[in-house]
Each structure stands twice: as C-alpha cells, then as structure tokens.
Write an enzyme that holds these catalytic residues in place. Structure first.
Site, PDB file in Angstrom:
ATOM      1  N   ASN A  11      38.523  11.601  72.081  1.00  0.00           N
ATOM      2  CA  ASN A  11      37.607  10.516  71.740  1.00  0.00           C
ATOM      3  C   ASN A  11      38.289   9.596  70.749  1.00  0.00           C
ATOM      4  OD1 ASN A  11      34.699   9.579  71.983  1.00  0.00           O
ATOM      5  ND2 ASN A  11      34.978   9.586  69.770  1.00  0.00           N
ATOM      6  N   GLU A  12      38.429   8.348  71.135  1.00  0.00           N
ATOM      7  CA  GLU A  12      38.973   7.333  70.228  1.00  0.00           C
ATOM      8  C   GLU A  12      40.186   7.831  69.444  1.00  0.00           C
ATOM      9  OE1 GLU A  12      35.746   5.790  67.858  1.00  0.00           O
ATOM     10  OE2 GLU A  12      35.129   4.465  69.477  1.00  0.00           O
ATOM     11  N   CYS A  35      53.702  14.895  58.732  1.00  0.00           N
ATOM     12  CA  CYS A  35      54.214  16.247  58.447  1.00  0.00           C
ATOM     13  C   CYS A  35      55.681  16.366  58.876  1.00  0.00           C
ATOM     14  CB  CYS A  35      53.364  17.297  59.165  1.00  0.00           C
ATOM     15  SG  CYS A  35      53.697  17.409  60.935  1.00  0.00           S
ATOM     16  N   GLU A  51      30.975   3.129  75.343  1.00  0.00           N
ATOM     17  CA  GLU A  51      29.980   3.274  74.275  1.00  0.00           C
ATOM     18  C   GLU A  51      29.517   1.901  73.826  1.00  0.00           C
ATOM     19  OE1 GLU A  51      31.130   5.393  70.751  1.00  0.00           O
ATOM     20  OE2 GLU A  51      32.222   6.900  71.886  1.00  0.00           O
TER      21      GLU A  51
HETATM   22  C1  GLA Z   1      32.580   5.735  67.892  1.00  0.00           C
HETATM   23  C2  GLA Z   1      32.666   7.186  68.297  1.00  0.00           C
HETATM   24  C3  GLA Z   1      31.323   7.864  68.419  1.00  0.00           C
HETATM   25  C4  GLA Z   1      30.407   7.437  67.323  1.00  0.00           C
HETATM   26  C5  GLA Z   1      30.292   5.935  67.343  1.00  0.00           C
HETATM   27  C6  GLA Z   1      29.307   5.398  66.330  1.00  0.00           C
HETATM   28  O1  GLA Z   1      32.606   4.855  68.913  1.00  0.00           O
HETATM   29  O2  GLA Z   1      33.384   7.363  69.490  1.00  0.00           O
HETATM   30  O3  GLA Z   1      31.540   9.250  68.404  1.00  0.00           O
HETATM   31  O4  GLA Z   1      30.901   7.867  66.103  1.00  0.00           O
HETATM   32  O5  GLA Z   1      31.531   5.386  67.050  1.00  0.00           O
HETATM   33  O6  GLA Z   1      29.197   4.002  66.436  1.00  0.00           O
HETATM   34 ZN    ZN Z   2      52.348  16.002  62.111  1.00  0.00          ZN
END
Ligand code: GLA
Ligand code: ZN
Length: 691
Positions: free
Chosen positions: A157-158, A165, A315
């Site tokens: 995710n994102e 390190c 999203e």
């Molecule tokens: C991001 C994340 C989500 C959530 C939203 C809130 O896009 O991917 O998990 O935290 O922000 O806006």
């Molecule tokens: Zn590292």
C-alpha cells in the site's frame, strides 16, 4: 491512436465501485460483516480491496498462519457478486517480526534505527523481510489466485520512504558500481573535486545524511534513483511468487498524488495497470477551479504512465480526510462530480478509503462509506450510492481512451534536480506550480493533455510543452529537435537546458542541447524578490497576441540566435531584451518563454497557439469559467464529460450534431445547463466532427 482497452478483469466488464475493506477490525462485533454485505449492495459496490495491512491477522505468530477468516470473507463476497483486489499485507509488519528481527526496521537518514510502529517502517533490502514477504505472498497465491472473487493483486500500500541501514548502503554502493564502473567516473559525474570530496574507495560512499553529506547534487540524485530502483525491485520481489502461480491475475500498487519520493514512471512496465489515491482539498482558499485543474493534471499523469491505458481511482474519500490541515466536508454534489472527473480523465473505477469508519486509532475520524452510526441513512452513504448508480450507466465507457494531441512534460528526475539546485530561487523554485499553470491553460479550453516524462515518445503529439526543463537527459534534446523539424510545436521556458543527467551543467551556452532548436542563447537569469515585477509587451506577431503581461520571480536574459522576438521586457536594465521568442525549424516551431508569467499570459498564449496549429478540443465550444470538458472515446463514439466546478449555474453551447445523455438517454441539442457542481455526460457518434 484511439484504442479500446480490455477491462481490468473479464469477470466484470463494468466500472468498478468499492472501497478498502478490513472486516478483521470488526471480528469481535457480531453481525457487522453481514450488515456490511447488505450495505455494499445498497451502495451499489462491486469491488473491495481486502487484506491491506492484515499481516498480524494472517500470521499471528511466526510460521503460524490463519487464513480461515479470509476464506470466509472472500467466499461471502463472491456469493454476493462483490469482487476483490486482494492485498499483500506488506505495508506494515506484525510486532513479533520487529521484535525478533531488528533488521526489518528502517534506519533513518540520521542512522538511527526506528522502533516498531507506524506502517512502511521497514527496509526493502533486508534479507529477512524479503524472505518473510516471499513466504506470505506464496501462501496467498497458492490459496487465492484462482478464487472466484479475486480480480487482481493490490501489492502492499502506497510504497514510500527510504532506509539507510548497512544493507541499504551496500546495495547503494553496488548500484553505483554497476552504473559508473570506476570511481574516476563517479568522481567526475558528481564533481567531487569541489571541496575535496573526492572518493578514493567505494566504502567511503554513504547515502545523504543531515549530519554528513548533503550538498553533492549528483549523489542526492543517484540516491533518489536508487530508492526508486530498490522499491521497484521490492515490488517485483512481491509479485514473483504471485505470478508464478497465476500469471494472468493482474497486479498493481497504489500511487499517491504528486508524491516526490519515487519516480513512478519507472514502474510503468512492472504494473499491469496503474492506480492512485486522490485526496483533493475541495473548497479550500485556492478555489475549486484551481483544485479541479490540479486534480485533472494528476489524473492525466497517472493515465500517461502506461501510455494512456485506463487507470483505477483506488482510493478517495467519500466525505473528508482527517490528515489534512482542515477537514472540510464535500459540499453537496462534489462527491459525484469529483468521481466523474476521475472517470472523465481515464479511470475505470471509483474506490474509497475506507468502507466502514474505524472505531479507534489514527483514522477513526477519516471519512468512510459507513459512518459510526452504522446505517445507510447518512448524506455520505447516499452520495456514494448515487455514484454507484451513475457508474452503472457507464459500461460503454470502460476501456475507452483519451486522445490527446498535447503533451506536457512533468518529469520526476527533473523535479528532484531543479529543487536541489541552489540556484536563482531557493525559496521555492515552484516546479509543480509552474507545470500546473501551463496545464490549466489547456484545461480551461477543454483540450485533452497527456502528462508525460521526458523519455516518452513525442511523435504522436502536435504540441509538447516542457516548462522548466532544467535537466535534459541524453537523447532528449535530439528527439525534441526531430519533433519540431517534423512539424511539431514545442514550448519551453526559462531555466531549461541547464544540466545533464548527472546534474552537471551544459558547457558552451544554455539551453544546452535545446539551443539550436530554440534559436536562442540564455546568458543569465535574474531572480526577483517577492513583490518585484517586470512586464513583457507583445509586438506584431502571427499569433495575434497583443498587450502587456506581468513577469515576476524569474526573468531569463536571452539573445535571439535566429528566433523571432514576439514580446520583450519593459523594465530594468534588460528592457527591450526578448521575453518570448519563436524559432521556425523544419516544418515546426519552438517557443521560448523567458520570464515567469501569471495565468492570464498562459491562457492567452495557449489559446492562440492551439488555434494556430488546430489542436483538437473535447468539445468545439467555448467553455464558461469553471467548466471542464473532457472526452473519452472508443473511436466510434465520444463520451464527453462536461463538469461545473464553479458555484454558479452555467450553460455550455453544443455544436451541431446529435448528443445523447448517458444518464437518462435524452437527446440534447442547443445547450446543456449545468448546476453548481453539476455535470453531464454526452455520447456522440463520430463522423469525424471534432476539429
Ligand atoms: C492513504 C492510505 C490509506 C489511508 C488514506 C487516508 O491513501 O493508503 O490507508 O491512510 O490514505 O486518507
Ligand atoms: Zn535498509
């Protein structure tokens, strides 16, 4: 160039509508899951992203896996005709892993290892983390890659952030060795003789640090490139076990608006489709029209990453966020309008974060489809259901493309370099804003635009604009020259053609490899303090632009070397010197905008330019202020989205032809009325009516 693409999954050839869904948050609340299924149908949702951040539920102890709950969730969703993007849970780790294996935790630029916490707080290089990810992803693939509900992989995710390190330092040095082969090459490319920074052994090289090296621009640039490559490598590492079980199940990862930490263009080949998370600050003090144009530019950029293939809006919030400075509710109509805007620019979905508002922790006040009240009787739920209903009318739009004859270059490496430069404007060189000002001029005219990086193919465009093309990578100058010679129109500005791919300045006169194409030489550039201005005045010119425009912040002092001068400075010691030039080269023209100008200049300049070269608009009609027009097409039909981001009722005049409303099937002619935050989607058969 028109193309109709396949839907993301043949299982569901429709616009997708849904949300991030983490039912495991509610496992101890009987009845919630069943209620969610009922509400999902009411909200006309057909897809959910499941399993994001679920590692602790899937592997509660090292080597102990629990998929029962996920079997149940996916099974029930399938029974209810709701499809799933199944996530790999790698956006966060379980506590046991950080406790047992310190190396999975990230080390900051200050060389201090983080404690367990947050998300994305892990090292992409760590062998242990990579091994754990492989085990988890293999298990998910074995169990779910042919599951009837699953239509794609939502990888992590994102992605974002960096780790300093020792594993990462070693990997960085290897990356540098592969690139430069010898220290002599590296030292020259980074200009390390300056300040006695010469490296005499590879282990001396360290990633940039606040308490160490941070002024060697070539090092900074290569570190950012390395972070992108390492993250991309990690993405590929995640995907490998998934694809080895079912190569046909598409995979993606969600991108963020204007995110600077990664060069997303590099992910183009690795992703099966692009998706992004859009959180505009609607109704802020900048105004919705500016916001709408900025969001439109982001949509166009994400669409362009895979050459125009539709993307997904993975999203968005159905109401507000809780992480922006002010959490303002979307005014009535804005949710539907902004959702349609995404579709207009090439999205085949509208999805949200998140389905059900969390009860605790950091996102408990973030907008969600189902609020804490827990039922469907809310304004937001109704807004969401309305989006679902509208998307159901748009089956024909799935897979259609946006035919752009204009491209705007917005290049991540250039962005990194121009901001790191220590040059004529250190209190914000404003690269993003500058590109946005150019973009907005096209947006106001309803001209479709691709937003590309400088390595993209230019030959399919009539007009390419590259504001502040500070860095020009090898071959790019030559391709721009060829584009112009072949009849293209190219526009660039001050502070272009300054450095090569290593951030070494071009010698022998700016704008370096663009000098011949532009027919000018830039001798020096003046930085103006806030509040100071100059003005530029047009002389006789073929575009038919007249009058004076304000120049501010950056004024480039150029000499015409074959180019014709269209406007000149009015004030200061450089009064009378060229401020806007055009160079005829082969069949095409190259315009050099020497000063930083305000929006009205760009509006006037580009409206005349697109008229002059006959650039296609989404609708051959003048658009009132605040109205955006954007067309998707399958080659036989145009789907024209007319959107009102203003607060007044507006009417758009329709050209001759037959227009059918996609929403109610009504036949339309004359004009279309658009209420504040209203929109209309028109279908028209194509007999090549567009000019
Ligand atoms: C991001 C994340 C989500 C959530 C939203 C809130 O896009 O991917 O998990 O935290 O922000 O806006
Ligand atoms: Zn590292």
């Amino acid at each position: 160039m028109t193309k109709k693409y396949k839907p993301v999954s043949n299982k569901i050839p429709k616009m997708l509508h849904g949300a991030d869904y983490n039912p495991e948050q509610w496992a101890e609340y009987p009845g919630i899951f069943e209620e969610d299924l009922r509400l999902m149908k009411l909200a006309k949702c057909n897809v959910m992203s499941v399993g994001i951040f679920s590692w602790a539920k899937l592997e509660p102890e090292e080597g102990v896996f629990n998929f029962d709950w996920l079997d149940h969730v996916l099974g029930k969703l399938a029974e209810n005709d709701i499809y799933v993007f199944l996530a790999t849970p790698t956006g966060a780790r379980p506590a046991w892993m950080s406790e047992e294996y310190e190396e999975v935790l990230r080390v900051g630029p200050n060389r201090v290892r983080n404690l367990h916490g947050l998300r994305h707080n892990h090292c992409y290089t760590s062998p242990v983390y990579r091994e754990k990810v492989s085990i988890m992803n293999s298990k998910l693939a074995d169990r779910y890659s042919t599951h009837p509900a699953v239509i794609g992989w939502h990888i992590s995710n994102e992605y974002g952030g960096e780790c300093h390190c020792n594993y990462c330092q070693e990997a960085f040095r290897k990356w540098l060795k592969d690139k430069y082969e010898t220290l002599d090459n590296l030292n020259h490319s980074w200009w390390t003789t300056f300040w006695s920074h010469t490296y005499t052994s590879w282990p001396q090289i360290e990633s940039p640090a606040p308490h160490g090296e941070k002024m060697v621009h070539g090092l900074n640039l290569d570190w950012k490139r390395f972070v992108t490559d390492q993250t991309l490598d990690f993405y590929k590492h995640e995907v490998k076990p998934l694809k080895s079980v079912n190569p046909d199940l598409p995979a993606t990862t969600n991108f963020m608006e204007a995110f600077e930490g990664l060069n997303y263009a590099k992910f183009s080949e690795a992703l099966d489709f692009v998706c992004w998370d859009s959180y505009p600050t609607w109704h802020d003090n900048e105004g919705d029209v500016n916001q709408a144009a900025w969001v439109a530019m982001n949509h166009d950029m994400f669409r362009s990453i895979k050459g125009g293939q539709p993307f997904l809006l993975m999203e968005s919030t159905p109401s507000l966020t809780n992480w922006q400075p002010i959490s303002k509710l979307k005014r009535p109509g804005m949710h539907l309008l902004s959702s349609m805007q995404a579709v207009a620019h090439g999205s085949d979905s509208v999805q949200y974060f998140q389905w059900r508002k969390s009860r605790g922790s950091s996102e408990k006040f973030h907008g969600a489809v189902v609020d804490h009240v827990g039922n469907e009787h809310t304004r937001v739920f109704n807004d969401v259901a309305k989006v679902g209903e509208t998307l159901n009318q748009l089956d024909a739009v799935v897979g259609t493309s946006v035919d752009a004859e204009v491209a705007l270059i917005f290049d991540t490496e250039n962005r990194w370099a121009v901001k790191d430069a220590q040059g004529p404007r250190n209190q914000g060189v404003k690269y993003e804003k500058t590109v946005a000002v150019h973009y907005q001029a096209f947006w106001k005219q309803g001209v479709p635009v691709d937003v590309i990086d400088m390595d993209s193919d230019l030959s399919k465009y009539k007009l390419v604009a590259a504001p502040m093309l500070y860095m020009v990578r090898p071959g790019v100058g030559e391709r721009i020259e060829e584009f112009v010679k072949q009849g293209g129109t190219f526009v660039t500005t001050y502070w272009s053609g300054i450095v090569n791919e290593n951030d070494l300045t071009f010698l022998g006169g700016f704008p370096g490899p663009l000098r011949h194409t532009m027919g000018i030489w830039s001798e020096e550039i003046d930085g103006l303090y806030d509040g100071q201005t100059n003005s530029i005045k047009f002389g006789e010119n073929d575009l038919g632009i007249s009058g004076e425009y304000m120049a501010y912040e950056l004024c480039d002092l150029i000499h015409a070397e074959g180019a014709e001068v269209l406007a000149s400075y009015q004030d200061d010691f450089y009064a009378g010197r060229p401020a806007l030039t055009v160079n005829q080269l082969g069949q095409g023209k190259a315009y050099y905008v020497a000063s930083r100008n305000k929006q009205p200049f760009h509006d006037e300049f580009y409206s005349k330019l697109i008229k002059d070269i006959g650039v296609k608009k989404s609708l051959e009609s003048k658009l009132p202020v605040g109205i955006s027009a954007q067309t998707r097409t399958d080659g036989n039909h145009d789907y024209i989205f007319l959107m009102n981001f203003g607060e007044d009722k507006q009417a758009v005049k329709l050209p001759k032809g037959e227009f059918i409303s996609m929403i109610d099937g009504a036949s339309l002619s004359g004009k279309v009325e658009l209420s504040p935050f209203g929109f209309s989607i028109l279908k028209r058969e194509l007999n090549d009516v567009r000019i």
